[in-house]
Design an enzyme around this catalytic site. Sequence first.
Site, mmCIF file in Angstrom:
data_model
loop_
_atom_site.group_PDB
_atom_site.id
_atom_site.type_symbol
_atom_site.label_atom_id
_atom_site.label_comp_id
_atom_site.label_asym_id
_atom_site.label_seq_id
_atom_site.Cartn_x
_atom_site.Cartn_y
_atom_site.Cartn_z
ATOM 1 C CG ASN A 33 5.033 39.360 60.826
ATOM 2 O OD1 ASN A 33 4.151 39.727 60.065
ATOM 3 N ND2 ASN A 33 4.906 39.377 62.135
ATOM 4 C CD GLU A 65 0.773 36.406 53.891
ATOM 5 O OE1 GLU A 65 1.576 35.703 54.541
ATOM 6 O OE2 GLU A 65 0.636 37.629 54.085
ATOM 7 C CD GLU A 101 4.679 38.733 66.126
ATOM 8 O OE1 GLU A 101 3.617 38.501 65.545
ATOM 9 O OE2 GLU A 101 5.505 39.543 65.729
ATOM 10 N NE ARG A 108 0.584 35.222 65.568
ATOM 11 C CZ ARG A 108 -0.722 35.210 65.766
ATOM 12 N NH1 ARG A 108 -1.183 34.830 66.931
ATOM 13 N NH2 ARG A 108 -1.553 35.550 64.822
ATOM 14 N NE ARG A 113 -13.982 48.495 79.729
ATOM 15 C CZ ARG A 113 -14.979 49.044 80.427
ATOM 16 N NH1 ARG A 113 -16.026 48.318 80.752
ATOM 17 N NH2 ARG A 113 -14.900 50.292 80.807
ATOM 18 C CG HIS A 163 3.750 45.574 57.239
ATOM 19 N ND1 HIS A 163 3.807 45.142 58.543
ATOM 20 C CD2 HIS A 163 2.815 44.802 56.626
ATOM 21 C CE1 HIS A 163 2.943 44.151 58.715
ATOM 22 N NE2 HIS A 163 2.334 43.922 57.570
ATOM 23 C CE LYS A 192 -1.808 33.184 61.296
ATOM 24 N NZ LYS A 192 -2.067 34.422 60.550
ATOM 25 C CE LYS A 222 0.775 38.855 64.870
ATOM 26 N NZ LYS A 222 1.909 39.203 63.996
ATOM 27 C CG HIS A 251 4.394 40.113 56.632
ATOM 28 N ND1 HIS A 251 4.740 38.931 56.001
ATOM 29 C CD2 HIS A 251 3.034 40.131 56.666
ATOM 30 C CE1 HIS A 251 3.626 38.265 55.700
ATOM 31 N NE2 HIS A 251 2.592 38.966 56.083
ATOM 32 C CG HIS A 261 -0.924 41.999 53.149
ATOM 33 N ND1 HIS A 261 0.023 42.713 53.840
ATOM 34 C CD2 HIS A 261 -0.891 40.734 53.661
ATOM 35 C CE1 HIS A 261 0.595 41.924 54.748
ATOM 36 N NE2 HIS A 261 0.045 40.722 54.652
#
Lengths: 360, 360
Positions: A242, A182, A234, A238, A118, A249, A224, A140, A245, A262
Amino acid sequence: MKTLTVNLGERSYPIYIGSRILESDELLARHLTSSQVMVITNETVAPLYLERVKQRLTGKETAEVILPDGESYKSIESAMIIFDRLLAGKISRDASLIALGGGVIGDLVGFTAACYQRGVPFIQIPTTLLAQVDSSVGGKTAVNHPRGKNMIGAFYQPQCVLADTSTLDTLADRELSAGLAEVIKYGLIRDLEFFEWLEANLERLLARDAEALAYAIERSCLNKAEVVAEDERESGLRAILNLGHTFGHAIETGMGYGTYLHGEAVAIGICQAADLSRRLGWLDADSVERIVSLLARARLPVTPPTDLDADRYLDLMAVDKKNVAGKLRMILLERIGRATLPMAVDPELLRATLNEYGRR
Amino acid sequence: MKTLTVNLGERSYPIYIGSRILESDELLARHLTSSQVMVITNETVAPLYLERVKQRLTGKETAEVILPDGESYKSIESAMIIFDRLLAGKISRDASLIALGGGVIGDLVGFTAACYQRGVPFIQIPTTLLAQVDSSVGGKTAVNHPRGKNMIGAFYQPQCVLADTSTLDTLADRELSAGLAEVIKYGLIRDLEFFEWLEANLERLLARDAEALAYAIERSCLNKAEVVAEDERESGLRAILNLGHTFGHAIETGMGYGTYLHGEAVAIGICQAADLSRRLGWLDADSVERIVSLLARARLPVTPPTDLDADRYLDLMAVDKKNVAGKLRMILLERIGRATLPMAVDPELLRATLNEYGRR
C-alpha cells in the site's frame, strides 16, 4: 507463456502471463468446472475482447453483464445489478464468474463472487497493466463507499489469473502510465534491482515493447505473489503493497472517484510518502528526486491537487484500513527497495508534507 | 452457565448458555480486545437490553445503531446504513461489532462484519429462541435479495456467542414458537432421543420452564456445533440443517419477507418435506403424523399459504443454494432422526406434495 503460482495452501492458484493466451481453448477450460458461466465486463472492454472470451465458452450456459466504465461504478449498486442478473438467470452456487477488464471490474466481480450465495468460483482476466500487475493478484476484493475507497470487501481468491499481454495494445496511454505507478511501487518497496531496471528501461515500456512489458508484468506479479503468500489477510507484511495508497485513496475519495485514475493518485501518494520519509530522516533528498523523476518520466502526476488542503486530507485519511485505535498508520520508505510500516506517524511531520510537498 | 465449543481450528469459538449471563462483566470483556465497539440492535430489543450491554462496555469508545424490527430489514440497505455509521464514526479495522437481537440482526451484523474493511471481529448476543438455537451459531451470515432469501452473504465466524436464556422471558409467544420449529428440526435430522424428549416436554417449553428451555437450547447448539465442525462451508453434511428451508424460503420470499416468521415458514416446510419423504417411500404415514402433530402442538402453522400455487413454488425454489446445474435439491427424511440430501428430487412427486399436502 509464463506460469507463476500464488502459494496459499488449498487456495493456491496460477497466474498465466503471455501474449495471445486468450486464444487458447485449453487454459480457461482447465479452470471452469461448472456448466454455468457469467462474464462481467465494461463498455470499453466488451467490444474488444468479450467475443474472444465467449468463443472459449462454447457448450456452457453463458450470461454476460456489461457495466459502464469507470471507478464510480465500483459500487454496491453495481454489485446489486450483478446479483440481480445472477438470480434472474437462476445461476446456482456451482457457477463461475469471469472478471474481464481492469481493476474496477476485477475488484467488483471478486467481491460479488465472494458474496453470491456465500461464495462462487471466479476467474480474473485483467486487460489493463494495473490489473495485470496488481489488482487481479492476491484476493483483495472490494467496492467503494462514498466515504472511503475499498471499505466494503472480502479476501477472496480467484481460481486463476489470465494476463494476456496483447490486450495492452489497445490500452489508452493514460491507463498504461497508471499501471506503471504500481510497477514502480514494487521496485521501491522490496526490489532495488527492479527499480534500477525500470530507470534503464522506462522508455521501452512507454513504447509498449512487448518483451519489456512481459518482463515488468512477470517481475511485478512475482513480487506480489511472494508478499501475499506470506500474509494473505494483511496482518503485517502485506501492508507494504500500500505504499502511496493512504495519500492516494484520500485523493481519490476527496476529488470524487474517477477524477484521477487509481494509479495516478498512487503516483502522487508515493511522492508524498517519499517526502515524509525524508522528513523522518530515512530517505535522502537525492532518493526522493530519483523517485519523483521516474514517476514523472512515466507521465504520471507528481504534485497533489490544489483542491485538497491538509485538514481535508487528514479527515479522509482517518478512515484508512491500516489505522489502529485512532492512530494514523501508513507505509513509508527506509530507502529505495525497502518499505516500512511505523506504528504511528508524527502528525506535525505529516502536516508539513501535506502543506509543503508540491505546493508553491 | 454451560460452555460449548464450535471446533473450527483457528476459527473455533465458545457458546455460553445461561440465565443472566449478560450481567457478567467478565464474559464480554474476555472477547473484546479493541477499544472501539459498535452495538447493532433493533427497536424491540433496544429498550429491553441495550443499556444492560452498554454497562458492560465502560471504558470503550461505543457507538450504536438501532434498526426497525423485522425480516424486511435484513437487506443490503440496512447493511449500508451500518457501513455509513461505521465510516462516519471513523471506526477502524480492529473494532468489534456486537449483534444484539434475533436472527435478522445476527445474520445482518455478521455479514456487515465480514465485509467492513474486509472483515472485523463480531460477537453474537442472540435474544430470541431461534437465534439462540440456530442462527447465531455456525457463521452463516447473509442479507436477503428480493428474489431470494440469504442470497448475499459470507461464511464468517463470531468471536463468541452469548445466549442469555433470561432474555426469552420478554419474547412474544409467536417468536417462542418460531424458535421451537428449529429446535424440533434438530431432533428430526439427527437426534431421535431429543425428538422424543420434545414430545414429552413440549408443554414445559411453551410455559417457559427455565430448566427445560436451557436444556433444549444446549442440546440444539450441541447438535449444530457438531454438524458445523464437520462441514463449515456446507460442502455436504451441513446441508441437513436446512430441513424444511427450501419450502420455507419459497414461502418467505413468495409471501413477502415478514408475512411469516422464518420459523413459521420452516415449520410448514418441514411438514411438506415430511409429506414428500412419505411419497418417496421413506417415512410412514404415522411418522408424518407425529411430526405435524408436534409442530402443531408448538403452535406453529402446518399448512401452506393458499396464495402460493405449485408453479410459483417451483419458480421460487429454482434459486435455492443447494441446487446444482439446474437440478432441484432439498433435504428430506429417511426416518425421524435421520435426514438425507438426494442428488435430485422427482419433479412429479414434488408437484404432488405442492398440490396436495395441506390443500383441500
